[in-house]
Structures are given as C-alpha cells and as structure tokens.
Design a protein around this motif. Structure first.
Motif, PDB file in Angstrom:
ATOM      1  N   GLY A 302      23.620  38.315  34.010  1.00 10.46           N
ATOM      2  CA  GLY A 302      22.861  37.288  33.305  1.00 10.46           C
ATOM      3  C   GLY A 302      23.618  36.655  32.159  1.00 10.46           C
ATOM      4  N   PRO A 303      23.158  35.450  31.738  1.00 10.26           N
ATOM      5  CA  PRO A 303      23.770  34.734  30.630  1.00 10.26           C
ATOM      6  C   PRO A 303      23.463  35.449  29.304  1.00 10.26           C
ATOM      7  N   PRO A 304      24.018  34.978  28.189  1.00  9.89           N
ATOM      8  CA  PRO A 304      24.904  33.820  28.073  1.00  9.89           C
ATOM      9  C   PRO A 304      26.318  34.116  28.548  1.00  9.89           C
ATOM     10  N   LEU A 305      27.049  33.025  28.863  1.00  9.69           N
ATOM     11  CA  LEU A 305      28.386  33.163  29.434  1.00  9.69           C
ATOM     12  C   LEU A 305      29.346  33.941  28.536  1.00  9.69           C
ATOM     13  N   PRO A 306      29.413  33.669  27.226  1.00  9.39           N
ATOM     14  CA  PRO A 306      30.365  34.425  26.386  1.00  9.39           C
ATOM     15  C   PRO A 306      30.124  35.935  26.429  1.00  9.39           C
ATOM     16  N   VAL A 307      28.880  36.335  26.519  1.00  8.35           N
ATOM     17  CA  VAL A 307      28.559  37.762  26.576  1.00  8.35           C
ATOM     18  C   VAL A 307      29.047  38.354  27.893  1.00  8.35           C
ATOM     19  N   ALA A 308      28.838  37.616  28.973  1.00  7.30           N
ATOM     20  CA  ALA A 308      29.264  38.093  30.286  1.00  7.30           C
ATOM     21  C   ALA A 308      30.788  38.211  30.362  1.00  7.30           C
ATOM     22  N   LEU A 309      31.485  37.226  29.811  1.00  4.47           N
ATOM     23  CA  LEU A 309      32.950  37.275  29.862  1.00  4.47           C
ATOM     24  C   LEU A 309      33.500  38.399  28.993  1.00  4.47           C
ATOM     25  N   ALA A 310      32.876  38.644  27.860  1.00  5.70           N
ATOM     26  CA  ALA A 310      33.303  39.763  27.012  1.00  5.70           C
ATOM     27  C   ALA A 310      33.048  41.097  27.712  1.00  5.70           C
ATOM     28  N   ARG A 311      31.922  41.190  28.427  1.00 12.38           N
ATOM     29  CA  ARG A 311      31.602  42.412  29.168  1.00 12.38           C
ATOM     30  C   ARG A 311      32.648  42.653  30.261  1.00 12.38           C
ATOM     31  N   TYR A 312      32.982  41.602  30.979  1.00 14.56           N
ATOM     32  CA  TYR A 312      34.006  41.704  32.024  1.00 14.56           C
ATOM     33  C   TYR A 312      35.333  42.176  31.443  1.00 14.56           C
ATOM     34  N   GLU A 313      35.743  41.570  30.343  1.00 12.74           N
ATOM     35  CA  GLU A 313      37.029  41.922  29.762  1.00 12.74           C
ATOM     36  C   GLU A 313      37.074  43.383  29.326  1.00 12.74           C
ATOM     37  N   ARG A 314      36.019  43.862  28.714  1.00 13.25           N
ATOM     38  CA  ARG A 314      35.982  45.263  28.267  1.00 13.25           C
ATOM     39  C   ARG A 314      36.155  46.214  29.446  1.00 13.25           C
ATOM     40  N   GLN A 315      35.417  45.940  30.509  1.00  8.98           N
ATOM     41  CA  GLN A 315      35.437  46.844  31.654  1.00  8.98           C
ATOM     42  C   GLN A 315      36.764  46.777  32.408  1.00  8.98           C
ATOM     43  N   ALA A 316      37.276  45.579  32.629  1.00 14.57           N
ATOM     44  CA  ALA A 316      38.515  45.429  33.386  1.00 14.57           C
ATOM     45  C   ALA A 316      39.720  45.910  32.582  1.00 14.57           C
ATOM     46  N   ARG A 317      39.711  45.657  31.288  1.00 18.90           N
ATOM     47  CA  ARG A 317      40.854  46.031  30.458  1.00 18.90           C
ATOM     48  C   ARG A 317      41.076  47.546  30.462  1.00 18.90           C
ATOM     49  N   SER A 318      39.991  48.309  30.547  1.00 18.75           N
ATOM     50  CA  SER A 318      40.109  49.762  30.536  1.00 18.75           C
ATOM     51  C   SER A 318      40.959  50.244  31.707  1.00 18.75           C
ATOM     52  N   ALA A 319      40.675  49.717  32.904  1.00 23.64           N
ATOM     53  CA  ALA A 319      41.442  50.108  34.091  1.00 23.64           C
ATOM     54  C   ALA A 319      42.879  49.614  34.000  1.00 23.64           C
ATOM     55  N   VAL A 320      43.054  48.424  33.486  1.00 21.16           N
ATOM     56  CA  VAL A 320      44.392  47.846  33.399  1.00 21.16           C
ATOM     57  C   VAL A 320      45.249  48.590  32.384  1.00 21.16           C
ATOM     58  N   ARG A 321      44.641  48.985  31.268  1.00 21.48           N
ATOM     59  CA  ARG A 321      45.407  49.700  30.234  1.00 21.48           C
ATOM     60  C   ARG A 321      46.030  50.972  30.815  1.00 21.48           C
ATOM     61  N   SER A 322      45.233  51.717  31.568  1.00 16.50           N
ATOM     62  CA  SER A 322      45.737  52.946  32.188  1.00 16.50           C
ATOM     63  C   SER A 322      46.831  52.632  33.208  1.00 16.50           C
ATOM     64  N   ALA A 323      46.615  51.608  34.030  1.00 17.19           N
ATOM     65  CA  ALA A 323      47.597  51.255  35.057  1.00 17.19           C
ATOM     66  C   ALA A 323      48.903  50.771  34.434  1.00 17.19           C
ATOM     67  N   GLN A 324      48.832  49.979  33.366  1.00 18.03           N
ATOM     68  CA  GLN A 324      50.058  49.487  32.741  1.00 18.03           C
ATOM     69  C   GLN A 324      50.834  50.610  32.068  1.00 18.03           C
ATOM     70  N   ARG A 325      50.121  51.580  31.514  1.00 16.29           N
ATOM     71  CA  ARG A 325      50.820  52.735  30.947  1.00 16.29           C
ATOM     72  C   ARG A 325      51.552  53.502  32.052  1.00 16.29           C
ATOM     73  N   SER A 326      50.873  53.748  33.160  1.00 20.35           N
ATOM     74  CA  SER A 326      51.510  54.431  34.283  1.00 20.35           C
ATOM     75  C   SER A 326      52.684  53.632  34.822  1.00 20.35           C
ATOM     76  N   ALA A 327      52.522  52.317  34.895  1.00 17.09           N
ATOM     77  CA  ALA A 327      53.592  51.462  35.394  1.00 17.09           C
ATOM     78  C   ALA A 327      54.791  51.483  34.457  1.00 17.09           C
ATOM     79  N   ARG A 328      54.537  51.549  33.160  1.00 20.23           N
ATOM     80  CA  ARG A 328      55.636  51.600  32.202  1.00 20.23           C
ATOM     81  C   ARG A 328      56.465  52.872  32.395  1.00 20.23           C
ATOM     82  N   TYR A 329      55.787  54.013  32.547  1.00 20.42           N
ATOM     83  CA  TYR A 329      56.500  55.265  32.792  1.00 20.42           C
ATOM     84  C   TYR A 329      57.226  55.228  34.140  1.00 20.42           C
ATOM     85  N   SER A 330      56.585  54.653  35.137  1.00 21.11           N
ATOM     86  CA  SER A 330      57.179  54.600  36.464  1.00 21.11           C
ATOM     87  C   SER A 330      58.454  53.762  36.470  1.00 21.11           C
ATOM     88  N   SER A 331      58.401  52.566  35.878  1.00 21.14           N
ATOM     89  CA  SER A 331      59.596  51.718  35.842  1.00 21.14           C
ATOM     90  C   SER A 331      60.690  52.371  35.011  1.00 21.14           C
TER      91      SER A 331
END
Length: 395
Positions: A302-331
C-alpha cells in the motif's frame, strides 16, 4: 499505477510480471535499449532456494525456468595433472541468459506488459507521466548516473582481469581449472547452461594477463591460447567468443557497485543498477530477481510511495550487504591465489570453500587448514575464531 521499467534484464522483467500478475489494472511498460534477442553473457546460475522463491511468487515463471535449465550435483577440480571430484560441492542449476530473458519476456507479455525494444531511456523526465520508474539498466546505469551524488554511488574496480566465454563442451558438473603458466596462475570457472553449451569465466592477475600477451592479442589468438592452457578441462572442445553486445569477447575488471540510497522521488534502483557482487559467488541473477520480488511486495502493501520504496530498500539492502561482504572475501581469495597453490589440491579446495571466513585470509594457509580440520574432528564445527558468514557457492 503507471509503471515504467528501464532495462529489460531479470529485475525489470520479473518486477513487471509480479505487478501485472497481482494487479492487472497497472499500466506497465519495459524499455530495453537493445534489440530483442540481444544480450551479453552466456549462461547464469541459480540455486534451489531461488527456485523455491520463484515458485512462491510466480509458479508459471518458475516452471518455465526449471524446464529450460540444466542441473549439476558435483564440483570437479583440475590443477595441472591433478584432478579431484567433490560430490559435496552443492547442487546448482544453469540456464542461458538469453533463454531466461525470453521466458520472462513471454510471461510478461502474456500478462499484458508492453516491452519496447531498441528504446533507450537516459532521463526519467522522458517518463514524466509515470507514477513509478524502476531503473534496472545495469551496473553502468545511466538513470542512476544522472543522480550519482544523491544515490551516493561508489564503484570499486577489481585487480584481476577476466573474460566471459562460452564452450562447446557441456560439462556435467561445476568445474574449476587452475593452471600455472610461465607468467603466473590463470584459472577458469565452468558450468553448463544447456544440453550442448557451457559458460567459462577465465580470470588471472594483471601481470599474467600482460605476460601471456592478452593485452594485445586478437580474439582468435586469445581463444587458441586459452584452449591450450585449459585443454584438460575442455577435452578437445573449443572456446567460443562473440559473447557480448558489441560482438567480441572482452577482458574486463570487475566493478563492484554500491549506493548509499536506492530511491529518489519516484525513481528506484534494482538489480545491478543498485548493487553488484563478484561473479565468483554467482549471486547476481538471484539478487536481481529478489529485488524485483521485494519491490513488488513493498508496493502491494500500500501507499504512500515513499514509504513503500523505503521499505523495499531496507529489506533488499540486508540481503545485498551480506552478499557483497561474501563477494569481497571471495574476490580477495582469488586475487591472492598463489598463497594457496603450494597446498595439496584437496587442501586448496577446502580453503576455497572457506574463503568467506575472515581468518582464511590472514592465517598461513597450512595452519588455517589444520586448525579447521582439528576443530571439525574434535568438536564437529568450524572454530569460533574463524566464524564468519561463508561465501555463497557459485551455484
């Protein structure tokens, strides 16, 4: 809601599917700058966990993707004349990148999504009538670059050179080949993506790349040289160039993209435009599809749009943060490969699988190996001092 998705990659197409599938009244258009059927890359990998997620969000897409995929349940390693097979390497799936995009595009069109090929959008003002603009236009996103200061974009460039190739040999496992040359080590990751084709990603240090003449060699000469180096792995099959949108196979340095924030007004980033992870953990496609699912879920709450986009960013960033840390060690592990090449192959393989643990990069390799083995043999687990979220397997 009128939605414009800039970029016809996995993130934009899958997001359009999920939004149109749940709310058919949405007006959704995907804009792709390249012609239909034109894509960079050969095959991509994914895991069973992604397949389960796809089934939960759009079963029809999941079934189509699985039907066009190949599966492996073994990892094989080559190092000169030595070989070993690891049946515990993990299960994985491969699918041609173009096949994946074709399936997603077909599903999207079937739901009523418009796909405009050969239409490049570089400024969200061209889409002034859209309620939401999703920038899924890749690591070099022009939509993002217009507001790079706002997004806080940072791009880190890897030390090693790599080239993305195809092979006419269809491997029946995930294959690693490490080969020593007169100019240093060079290695290849190989995996099948169709019954008659595989992807081969070749990587080496810049000194090796220059020493072997790849900085000045023509594509044909490069492929012939690599076929000789990796003859054991390829078993007489050729390597294939012509893998990118420009019509040649190019050596690159991996670019790790991160952003301080992922949205600005009604413009939101997804997939590689928001983040990239080193190819050695094979998470790019998975994270792009996950972004799409999380963004759709946030908007549908549901709206408003800024709230929805902030919710998306919080949730997606959590998974990405872990993956980028793993990728940094891997490279980092691969950039320091000569640290491990004096080990017996089984020991080297084990440390490669533990490359997401911090102390693997600091302890002497032999000490690290025996510390791990002693702890596993006595208490059945990795020692506390070494604990760190492991790098995701490539598959």
């Amino acid at each position: 809601m009128k939605i414009a998705c800039v970029g016809g990659g996995p993130a934009g197409l899958y997001f359009s599917i999920l939004m149109k599938g749940v709310a058919p009244s949405h007006d959704v258009t995907v804009y792709e700058r390249n012609p239909a059927g034109s894509t960079y890359g050969w095959g991509v990998t994914y895991s069973e966990s992604l397949l389960r997620s796809l089934h939960a969000t759009d079963p029809e897409s999941a079934r189509a993707i699985l039907d066009s995929s190949v599966r492996w349940d073994r990892w094989d390693y080559f190092r000169g004349p030595r070989t070993m097979s690891d049946p515990e390497g993990g299960e994985g799936f491969g699918i041609g990148r173009q096949r994946l995009l074709d399936l997603l595009a077909e599903r999207a069109r079937g739901l009523g999504v418009r796909i405009a090929y050969e239409r490049e959008i570089t400024d969200e003002r061209e889409l002034a009538d859209a309620d939401l603009v999703v920038a899924g236009d890749g690591a070099g996103s022009r939509m993002r670059e217009r507001h790079a200061v706002h997004f806080g974009t940072e791009v880190g460039v890897g030390r090693n050179s790599y080239v993305w190739l195809g092979s006419a040999r269809a491997f029946d496992s995930f294959v690693f080949s490490f080969e020593e040359t007169e100019h240093g080590w060079i290695w290849c990751y190989g995996y099948p993506y169709s019954p008659d084709r595989s992807t081969c990603v070749v990587e080496c240090a810049p000194e090796t790349w220059k020493g072997l003449g790849f900085d000045r060699a023509k594509e044909t000469d490069t492929l012939v040289r690599l076929e000789k180096i990796f003859a054991g792995m390829l078993d007489g099959h050729p390597l294939l160039g012509q893998g990118d949108a420009q019509g040649s196979a190019r050596w690159l340095n991996f670019r790790t993209v991160s952003n301080r924030t992922w949205h600005r007004g009604n413009l939101v980033l997804a997939g590689d435009a928001a983040h990239t992870t080193h190819y050695s953990i094979g998470a790019g496609t998975t994270l792009a599809l996950r972004d799409a699912a999380l963004l759709a879920a946030a908007l549908l709450q549901g709206p408003p749009l800024p709230v929805a986009l902030a919710r998306y960013e919080r949730q997606a960033r959590s998974a990405v943060r872990s993956a980028q840390r793993s990728a940094r060690y891997s490279s980092q592990w691969y950039e320091n490969l000569p640290r491990y090449t004096d080990l017996p192959l089984p020991q080297m393989v084990l440390l490669s699988k533990l490359r997401g643990y911090r102390l693997v990069h600091h302890l002497p390799p032999k000490l690290c190996y025996f510390t791990h083995q002693a702890a596993v043999n006595t208490v059945g687990r990795i020692p506390r001092a070494m604990r760190r979220k492991a790098a995701r397997p490539i598959s």
